[in-house]
Design an enzyme around this catalytic site. Structure first.
Site, PDB file in Angstrom:
ATOM      1  N   GLU A 166       0.791  -1.235   0.000  1.00  0.00           N
ATOM      2  CA  GLU A 166       0.000   0.000   0.000  1.00  0.00           C
ATOM      3  C   GLU A 166       0.826   1.289   0.000  1.00  0.00           C
ATOM      4  OE1 GLU A 166      -2.852  -0.060   3.167  1.00  0.00           O
ATOM      5  OE2 GLU A 166      -4.024  -1.624   2.199  1.00  0.00           O
ATOM      6  N   GLU A 207      -5.656  -8.344   1.094  1.00  0.00           N
ATOM      7  CA  GLU A 207      -6.143  -7.981   2.434  1.00  0.00           C
ATOM      8  C   GLU A 207      -7.605  -7.588   2.344  1.00  0.00           C
ATOM      9  OE1 GLU A 207      -4.187  -4.820   4.624  1.00  0.00           O
ATOM     10  OE2 GLU A 207      -2.213  -5.662   4.228  1.00  0.00           O
TER      11      GLU A 207
HETATM   12  C1  BGC Z   1      -2.527  -2.375   6.111  1.00  0.00           C
HETATM   13  C2  BGC Z   1      -2.458  -3.127   7.415  1.00  0.00           C
HETATM   14  C3  BGC Z   1      -3.487  -2.578   8.366  1.00  0.00           C
HETATM   15  C4  BGC Z   1      -4.860  -2.805   7.776  1.00  0.00           C
HETATM   16  C5  BGC Z   1      -6.008  -2.304   8.640  1.00  0.00           C
HETATM   17  C6  BGC Z   1      -3.913  -2.045   5.653  1.00  0.00           C
HETATM   18  O1  BGC Z   1      -3.945  -0.711   5.307  1.00  0.00           O
HETATM   19  O2  BGC Z   1      -1.787  -3.032   5.124  1.00  0.00           O
HETATM   20  O3  BGC Z   1      -1.157  -3.032   7.921  1.00  0.00           O
HETATM   21  O4  BGC Z   1      -3.398  -3.112   9.644  1.00  0.00           O
HETATM   22  O5  BGC Z   1      -4.959  -2.167   6.533  1.00  0.00           O
HETATM   23  O6  BGC Z   1      -5.945  -0.942   8.841  1.00  0.00           O
END
Ligand code: BGC
Length: 454
Positions: A175, A364
């Site tokens: 990101e 994610e």
């Molecule tokens: C990131 C993580 C973070 C998650 C929740 C993403 O932006 O890669 O490191 O914990 O979102 O905020």
């Protein structure tokens, strides 16, 4: 009386045999052991030391203690039928000063972790940079310094050399829009730098480093499956007035296009879509636009919410402000983010609109909710529904023909959530940060059952 729609049950098989399932984590958020065995400080170690920066002044000196007890979490992953594990390497654990002297114990640690995963039938997915640059490099400007490209490629070369014989799947950056925006423009994340010049330089050097790092992996690991990840968010105008629509387009350009397009060889978006991009020109050297492109095997997308924006003369450079979810009275997670599953559907389609992208994985997706331990159990129905509703949207996109071939839950365990400290919990597994005890949450039990082979 409100009627609740009963959604059809989800089955792993609907997603296809080759669909990849996994969980995602990051070194700083789980490892702890901040100065163990010669590890150097990262920008996050230093940033979290100063009071007032992190909610509750939390720090990650111990975090989930994953460095010392990774075998516990690997055993839990096995128990939950999770076949793919995404984790990141802490740069300053293997190069305490960022460049130069190598820490053999750091290398040994990742070797042990990788071997242990493979012995347990879990495929490692390595992220090279999940926000924790060595502090020593920040003293020389961090990502604002163009030398960061060679610092980073030296580090990637080292990782490829030591881990490339067993790790097939690589993600170069996590990101970039978030860590450059929060860490170099707003100063609310490490290293706490602010201002447009810092931001634009960091953006450009990170973009060049992404392609350069990927090039090293390609040249040194013949079988590597190489990707990089982007955060993305559906952006909608608050009203249908022309100025709000234009504001939404600027934010969409900044968050959903400005980082992926150069990587695809398209250069930065045109300044007609986002005028501030013109200010990048002084930092771009001849040949840079070509160097920013790389033929990735896959692109990771990470989508959590939707943003609604309106035109604002008070917000410099983008001329747009976010209309907060609480003001719109929509359901939110513990982060204050709107729960809006169609966002992931729109983002899968947005990334599908780039023909250069070969493969798209959701690297994610997940949510923080206020979990409670009752009689030793955590009944987190909201998280289960969040995951299921996002998977339904992913499936809808896939059934309509979009390319999307994997899904990683953020995250395996509760962990250090950056500026929020330990206040927000994203795990499928609950962590008691006093005792380091783990409890598989209801969502984790559901995921395990979902992943079970029938
Ligand atoms: C990131 C993580 C973070 C998650 C929740 C993403 O932006 O890669 O490191 O914990 O979102 O905020």
């Amino acid at each position: 009386m409100s009627k609740r729609r009963i959604e059809p049950e989800l089955f792993k098989e609907q997603f296809g045999e080759d669909f990849l399932w996994g969980v995602a984590t990051a070194a700083f958020q789980i490892e702890g052991a901040h100065d163990a065995d010669g590890k150097g400080p990262s920008i996050w170690d230093v940033f979290t030391e100063k009071k007032g920066r992190i909610k509750g002044n939390h720090h990650a000196r111990t975090a989930c203690d994953f460095y010392n007890t990774y075998h516990v979490d690997v055993a839990l992953m096995k128990q939950l039928n999770i076949p793919n594990f995404r984790f990141s390497i802490s740069w300053s654990r293997i190069l305490p000063n960022g460049v130069g002297e190598i820490s053999q114990s750091g290398i040994d640690y990742y070797n042990k972790l990788i071997d242990h995963l493979l012995e347990n039938g879990i495929e490692p997915w390595v992220t090279l940079y999940h926000w924790d640059m060595p502090h020593a490099l920040d003293l020389n400007g961090g990502w604002t310094n163009r030398d960061s490209i060679s610092w980073f490629t030296d580090y990637v070369t080292l990782c490829a050399k030591h881990f490339g014989n067993r790790v097939k799947n690589w993600m170069v950056m996590n990101e970039p829009s978030v860590f450059t925006g929060a860490g170099y423009f707003l100063g609310i994340h490490a290293p706490g730098r602010r201002g447009l010049a810092n931001y634009l330089k960091a953006v450009h050097h990170v973009t060049l480093s992404t392609a350069a790092g990927a090039g090293i992996l390609r040249a040194t690991i013949p079988q590597a499956n190489i990707g990089t990840t982007f955060s993305c968010t559906q952006i909608e105008p608050y009203t249908q007035r022309e100025k709000d629509i234009a504001a939404a387009n600027r934010v969409h350009t900044l968050l959903n296009r400005a980082f992926i397009e150069p990587i695809l060889g398209m250069g930065y978006p045109d300044a007609t879509d986002l005028p501030v991009i013109r200010k990048m020109e002084p930092y771009i050297q001849p040949g840079d636009i070509e160097k920013m492109g790389f033929d990735f095997d896959f692109i990771g997308i990470q989508c959590y919410t939707r943003e609604v924006v309106k035109a604002s003369v008070f917000t410099p450079y983008v001329g747009a402000s976010l209309v907060k979810a609480e003001k719109r009275r929509v359901p939110t997670t513990d982060m204050g983010w709107e729960v809006h599953p169609p966002s992931i559907y729109h983002m899968i389609n947005h990334f599908n609109s780039y023909p250069q992208i070969k493969k798209i994985l959701v690297t994610e997706n997940g949510a923080a909710f206020p979990d409670r331990v009752i009689d030793g159990k955590v009944y987190d129905l909201q998280r289960k529904h969040y995951l299921q509703s996002h998977l339904r949207q992913l499936l809808k996109a896939k059934q309509e023909g979009a390319r999307v071939d994997g899904y990683f839950v953020w995250s395996l365990t509760d962990n250090f959530e950056w500026a929020e400290g330990y206040h927000t919990r994203f795990g499928l597994i609950y962590v008691d940060f006093e005792t380091q005890q783990r409890i598989v949450k209801h969502s984790g039990e559901w995921f395990a059952e979902f992943l079970q082979d029938n």
